[in-house]
Design a protein around this motif. Structure first.
Motif, mmCIF file in Angstrom:
data_model
loop_
_atom_site.group_PDB
_atom_site.id
_atom_site.type_symbol
_atom_site.label_atom_id
_atom_site.label_comp_id
_atom_site.label_asym_id
_atom_site.label_seq_id
_atom_site.Cartn_x
_atom_site.Cartn_y
_atom_site.Cartn_z
ATOM 1 N N ALA A 1 0.838 -1.257 -0.001
ATOM 2 C CA ALA A 1 -0.128 0.111 -0.106
ATOM 3 C C ALA A 1 1.024 1.256 0.035
ATOM 4 O O ALA A 1 0.692 2.394 -0.714
ATOM 5 C CB ALA A 1 -0.792 -0.007 1.317
ATOM 6 N N LEU A 2 1.971 1.296 0.797
ATOM 7 C CA LEU A 2 2.669 2.423 0.822
ATOM 8 C C LEU A 2 3.555 2.731 -0.447
ATOM 9 O O LEU A 2 3.849 3.720 -0.673
ATOM 10 C CB LEU A 2 3.687 2.226 2.030
ATOM 11 N N PHE A 3 4.084 1.424 -0.987
ATOM 12 C CA PHE A 3 4.579 1.459 -2.329
ATOM 13 C C PHE A 3 3.646 2.080 -3.394
ATOM 14 O O PHE A 3 4.255 2.798 -4.282
ATOM 15 C CB PHE A 3 5.146 0.044 -2.729
ATOM 16 N N ASP A 4 2.662 1.733 -3.368
ATOM 17 C CA ASP A 4 1.534 2.400 -4.416
ATOM 18 C C ASP A 4 1.495 3.692 -4.134
ATOM 19 O O ASP A 4 1.533 4.658 -5.007
ATOM 20 C CB ASP A 4 0.321 1.601 -4.164
ATOM 21 N N ALA A 5 1.527 4.274 -2.741
ATOM 22 C CA ALA A 5 1.312 5.672 -2.549
ATOM 23 C C ALA A 5 2.549 6.579 -2.917
ATOM 24 O O ALA A 5 2.541 7.609 -3.370
ATOM 25 C CB ALA A 5 0.902 5.733 -1.048
ATOM 26 N N ALA A 6 3.751 5.839 -2.717
ATOM 27 C CA ALA A 6 5.064 6.685 -2.894
ATOM 28 C C ALA A 6 5.009 6.575 -4.463
ATOM 29 O O ALA A 6 5.524 7.384 -4.909
ATOM 30 C CB ALA A 6 6.124 5.801 -2.310
ATOM 31 N N LEU A 7 4.537 5.480 -5.201
ATOM 32 C CA LEU A 7 4.826 5.398 -6.625
ATOM 33 C C LEU A 7 3.777 6.636 -7.120
ATOM 34 O O LEU A 7 4.344 7.444 -8.015
ATOM 35 C CB LEU A 7 4.475 4.057 -7.192
ATOM 36 N N THR A 8 2.804 6.490 -6.865
ATOM 37 C CA THR A 8 1.636 7.592 -7.429
ATOM 38 C C THR A 8 2.280 8.914 -6.753
ATOM 39 O O THR A 8 2.328 9.826 -7.887
ATOM 40 C CB THR A 8 0.339 7.750 -6.429
ATOM 41 N N ALA A 9 3.009 9.217 -6.078
ATOM 42 C CA ALA A 9 3.701 10.522 -5.637
ATOM 43 C C ALA A 9 4.739 10.867 -6.565
ATOM 44 O O ALA A 9 4.753 11.977 -6.859
ATOM 45 C CB ALA A 9 4.170 10.637 -4.003
ATOM 46 N N ALA A 10 5.241 9.852 -6.804
ATOM 47 C CA ALA A 10 6.585 10.085 -7.777
ATOM 48 C C ALA A 10 5.928 10.096 -9.201
ATOM 49 O O ALA A 10 6.778 11.186 -10.003
ATOM 50 C CB ALA A 10 7.644 8.760 -7.836
ATOM 51 N N GLU A 11 4.758 9.519 -9.424
ATOM 52 C CA GLU A 11 4.550 9.795 -10.855
ATOM 53 C C GLU A 11 3.721 11.304 -11.086
ATOM 54 O O GLU A 11 4.060 11.808 -11.990
ATOM 55 C CB GLU A 11 3.371 8.885 -11.302
ATOM 56 N N GLN A 12 3.231 11.697 -9.921
ATOM 57 C CA GLN A 12 2.502 13.099 -9.852
ATOM 58 C C GLN A 12 3.842 14.240 -9.483
ATOM 59 O O GLN A 12 3.422 15.339 -10.218
ATOM 60 C CB GLN A 12 1.564 13.296 -8.899
ATOM 61 N N THR A 13 4.699 14.119 -8.508
ATOM 62 C CA THR A 13 5.694 15.115 -8.398
ATOM 63 C C THR A 13 7.008 15.027 -9.146
ATOM 64 O O THR A 13 7.897 15.889 -9.013
ATOM 65 C CB THR A 13 5.759 15.065 -6.917
ATOM 66 N N GLY A 14 7.365 13.770 -9.686
ATOM 67 C CA GLY A 14 8.602 13.583 -10.318
ATOM 68 C C GLY A 14 9.687 13.414 -9.354
ATOM 69 O O GLY A 14 10.729 13.070 -9.758
ATOM 70 N N ALA A 15 9.338 12.786 -8.355
ATOM 71 C CA ALA A 15 10.391 12.616 -6.966
ATOM 72 C C ALA A 15 10.088 11.327 -6.386
ATOM 73 O O ALA A 15 9.017 11.264 -5.996
ATOM 74 C CB ALA A 15 10.695 13.593 -6.109
#
Length: 177
Positions: free
Chosen positions: A68-82
């Motif tokens: 679940a956290l990987f998915d959240a971090a991945l979404t954040a990376a996709e949205q913010t580029g980091a």
């Protein structure tokens, strides 16, 4: 107290985030639309990632939490580029748990860019952290009281110029070492 003891105390304090997650209080760790271009829960998620990675006990449902956290971090990376530290810690935990899904790692590589290499992701034992690694973790998790204490440790280990550079690098303001 040496800096490793300070870091271990900081990790112990991060367990409160793990307790919150295990009690079902998950919203403060999942991806939230960027506020000012930054995921509002990124710091909370990073503290929880450290708590999961350095837990001294078996954690029930750890694999589900990591996913679940990987998915959240991945979404954040996709949205913010980091991708950040969360994505690296979570990748290491996914690898430890067995067979990480190749499509997830591919998505992470696309979102996080060339600096993301799953093969290099591992949980570094706390005892192997340098003082600067500990300071970076304290700064990135918003644990400023530990950052001040680590700066005091630095003042015992380094010359004034090095301490000044560390103070500037990690934005340690106020009185201190």
């Amino acid at each position: 107290m040496d800096y490793i003891e300070v870091f271990q105390a900081m990790l112990a304090d991060m367990r409160s985030d793990l307790r919150q997650w295990l009690r079902g209080n998950k919203e403060q760790y999942l991806y939230t639309e960027p506020a000012g271009g930054k995921d509002a829960n990124a710091v909370n998620r990073l503290r929880l990632c450290y708590a999961l990675a350095y837990s001294e006990k078996d954690i029930p449902e750890k694999a589900e939490a990591v996913r679940a956290l990987f998915d959240a971090a991945l979404t954040a990376a996709e949205q913010t580029g980091a991708g950040g530290e969360s994505l690296l810690l979570l990748t290491a935990m996914l690898k430890e748990s067995g067979d990480p899904e190749p499509e997830l790692l591919y998505r992470a590589r696309m979102a996080a860019g060339s600096g993301y290499d799953p093969a290099k992701c591992r949980i570094v034992p706390a005892e192997e952290y340098s003082l600067e690694d500990c300071m970076k973790a304290a700064a990135n998790t918003g644990m400023t009281s530990y950052l001040f204490t680590l700066l005091v440790c630095a003042s015992r280990m380094y010359d004034d110029e090095t301490v000044r550079r560390l103070r500037e690098r990690y934005a340690v303001n106020g009185r201190g070492a």
